[in-house]
Motif scaffolding. Structure first.
Motif, PDB file in Angstrom:
ATOM      1  N   VAL A 204      -1.984  -1.587   6.752  1.00  0.00           N
ATOM      2  CA  VAL A 204      -2.655  -2.376   5.721  1.00  0.00           C
ATOM      3  C   VAL A 204      -3.072  -1.485   4.555  1.00  0.00           C
ATOM      4  O   VAL A 204      -2.898  -1.841   3.382  1.00  0.00           O
ATOM      5  CB  VAL A 204      -3.882  -3.108   6.299  1.00  0.00           C
ATOM      6  CG1 VAL A 204      -4.706  -3.751   5.187  1.00  0.00           C
ATOM      7  CG2 VAL A 204      -3.448  -4.161   7.308  1.00  0.00           C
ATOM      8  N   GLY A 205      -3.597  -0.299   4.853  1.00  0.00           N
ATOM      9  CA  GLY A 205      -3.997   0.633   3.803  1.00  0.00           C
ATOM     10  C   GLY A 205      -2.832   1.046   2.925  1.00  0.00           C
ATOM     11  O   GLY A 205      -2.942   1.088   1.691  1.00  0.00           O
ATOM     12  N   CYS A 206      -1.693   1.345   3.553  1.00  0.00           N
ATOM     13  CA  CYS A 206      -0.495   1.736   2.788  1.00  0.00           C
ATOM     14  C   CYS A 206       0.000   0.590   1.907  1.00  0.00           C
ATOM     15  O   CYS A 206       0.284   0.778   0.718  1.00  0.00           O
ATOM     16  CB  CYS A 206       0.618   2.174   3.743  1.00  0.00           C
ATOM     17  SG  CYS A 206       0.344   3.768   4.540  1.00  0.00           S
ATOM     18  N   LEU A 207       0.089  -0.602   2.491  1.00  0.00           N
ATOM     19  CA  LEU A 207       0.597  -1.755   1.738  1.00  0.00           C
ATOM     20  C   LEU A 207      -0.353  -2.136   0.610  1.00  0.00           C
ATOM     21  O   LEU A 207       0.083  -2.453  -0.511  1.00  0.00           O
ATOM     22  CB  LEU A 207       0.803  -2.944   2.681  1.00  0.00           C
ATOM     23  CG  LEU A 207       1.927  -2.801   3.707  1.00  0.00           C
ATOM     24  CD1 LEU A 207       1.923  -3.973   4.678  1.00  0.00           C
ATOM     25  CD2 LEU A 207       3.288  -2.701   3.018  1.00  0.00           C
ATOM     26  N   VAL A 297      -9.484   1.117  -0.309  1.00  0.00           N
ATOM     27  CA  VAL A 297      -8.205   1.719  -0.697  1.00  0.00           C
ATOM     28  C   VAL A 297      -8.405   2.718  -1.834  1.00  0.00           C
ATOM     29  O   VAL A 297      -7.868   3.833  -1.791  1.00  0.00           O
ATOM     30  CB  VAL A 297      -7.203   0.614  -1.104  1.00  0.00           C
ATOM     31  CG1 VAL A 297      -5.957   1.219  -1.748  1.00  0.00           C
ATOM     32  CG2 VAL A 297      -6.815  -0.216   0.115  1.00  0.00           C
ATOM     33  N   MET A 298      -9.187   2.346  -2.844  1.00  0.00           N
ATOM     34  CA  MET A 298      -9.422   3.263  -3.957  1.00  0.00           C
ATOM     35  C   MET A 298     -10.192   4.503  -3.499  1.00  0.00           C
ATOM     36  O   MET A 298      -9.975   5.609  -4.001  1.00  0.00           O
ATOM     37  CB  MET A 298     -10.167   2.553  -5.088  1.00  0.00           C
ATOM     38  CG  MET A 298      -9.317   1.519  -5.808  1.00  0.00           C
ATOM     39  SD  MET A 298     -10.013   0.963  -7.398  1.00  0.00           S
ATOM     40  CE  MET A 298     -11.526   0.172  -6.854  1.00  0.00           C
ATOM     41  N   ALA A 299     -11.091   4.324  -2.525  1.00  0.00           N
ATOM     42  CA  ALA A 299     -11.792   5.482  -1.968  1.00  0.00           C
ATOM     43  C   ALA A 299     -10.799   6.431  -1.310  1.00  0.00           C
ATOM     44  O   ALA A 299     -10.918   7.655  -1.436  1.00  0.00           O
ATOM     45  CB  ALA A 299     -12.845   5.020  -0.968  1.00  0.00           C
ATOM     46  N   GLY A 300      -9.811   5.879  -0.628  1.00  0.00           N
ATOM     47  CA  GLY A 300      -8.777   6.704  -0.028  1.00  0.00           C
ATOM     48  C   GLY A 300      -7.932   7.431  -1.061  1.00  0.00           C
ATOM     49  O   GLY A 300      -7.411   8.523  -0.803  1.00  0.00           O
TER      50      GLY A 300
END
Length: 360
Positions: A204-207, A297-300
């Motif tokens: 989910v994070g990648c997508l 996601v932006m934090a990642g």
């Protein structure tokens, strides 16, 4: 997968929706295969930040989203540490968003998943979320801005991904100071195997990183630009979740889809407060520039402002359970209702203070 392709975001949505339903099959709570707010709340409990036994478990899905978005951003040359755009204001907005989520009992992601499981109470949540988006867009039209970000050292952007690794180690090692909900003790006791949850979160994070998936951004773009690209991803999530639930029900004989207002898992039927809770979430998400999933996601990707927002969500979740603000299946609490009204006022003040009329 292209960042801006409509086909790509629909495919991503279909995959994510199927994953959310399959996580329920593998052990997650019903209609909660994936919920950013609920999983951050459970993680806060796992770390002992609140003492509500039914919701204490470090959720690997949250860890997976952060590490998945970090890894793909690094691989694609999009890891870009930056921050400094009103960090304390963002913390406060994140705090308010969590109060709204725990009034409704779910984030925008779970709102769609609940609809895919037949929970009609989520329709009131969706209406409130849309109204919150419209209120946020009104502030954008007034010139709302939290000002620019600044480039930071790579170590700054890597702090939250590093913290996610530490959380994973703590979950696996299970030292005495980490809390776990007792078996059959509540939603925190229902979870897929760590490896399954971690991989699901990473996917989910990648997508979400590649497609810029964001429910709040999707509705904002529809209102401002008549652009349906982002929102199409959430339509795809709903469709995939619905179909997967129907298939699982037919194959297993279990109850994965039940269309009604009553008898829904981890949900209440108070329409007004479902609406107002998600109004807070919609308004706050526009003021932040992204929903809770987008913030993770932006934090990642290295955005420390988003990392601080995630901390606001975490502290907000702990506060809700320490002071009786969170709803339950029985309905909202009196403290929670007061808190939601306060959050609406606070977010409106943030919107006004950070807006300036555009010059003619």
């Amino acid at each position: 997968m292209k960042n801006n392709g409509k086909t790509g975001i629909i495919i991503a949505g279909l995959i994510i929706g199927a994953i959310a339903s399959l996580l329920v099959y593998f052990g997650n709570p019903a209609n909660m295969g994936f919920c950013i707010a609920c999983f951050i709340r459970d993680t806060a409990g796992g770390l002992g930040l609140h003492q509500a036994p039914p919701v204490q478990y470090i959720r690997p899905e949250i860890i997976g989203i952060i590490l998945g978005s970090f890894a793909i951003a690094l691989a694609k040359g999009e890891f870009s540490p930056k921050g400094g755009s009103a960090p304390l204001t963002r913390f406060a907005i994140g705090f308010c968003i969590m109060i709204g989520c725990l009034m409704f009992l779910g984030c925008p992601f779970r709102m769609i998943i609940r609809l895919g499981g037949g929970d009609l109470n989520a329709l009131l949540g969706l209406a409130g979320f849309a109204l919150g988006i419209l209120a946020g867009v009104a502030f954008l039209n007034m010139g709302y801005s939290l000002k620019r970000t600044y480039k930071l050292a790579p170590t700054e952007g890597g702090i939250l991904p590093a913290a996610a690794v530490v959380l994973l180690i703590l979950l696996i090692a299970a030292p005495a100071f980490i809390h776990f909900t007792e078996p059959e003790g509540g939603p925190g006791a229902k979870h897929a195997a760590i490896a399954i949850s971690l991989v699901a979160g990473a996917i989910v994070g990648c997508l979400a990183q590649r497609t810029r998936l964001c429910m709040a951004g999707g509705l904002r773009d529809v209102v401002l630009f008549r652009d349906f690209r982002l929102v199409s991803g959430f339509v795809a999530i709903f469709a995939a979740c619905l179909v997967t639930n129907l298939i699982l029900g037919a194959v297993t004989g279990g109850s994965y889809f039940h269309a009604s207002f009553t008898g829904q898992a981890i949900a209440h039927t108070d329409g007004l407060w479902n609406l107002l809770g998600m109004f807070v979430v919609g308004l706050g998400a526009i003021l932040l520039g992204g929903c809770p999933l987008r913030q993770l996601v932006m934090a990642g990707e290295g955005n420390t402002d988003s990392a601080i927002t995630v901390l606001g969500l975490l502290v907000g979740a702990a506060f809700c359970h320490n002071f009786g603000l969170a709803s339950s299946g029985e309905g909202p609490t009196a403290n929670g209702k007061v808190a939601v009204i306060i959050c609406i006022v606070v977010l409106a003040l943030i919107g006004v203070v950070n807006s300036r009329k555009k010059e003619a």
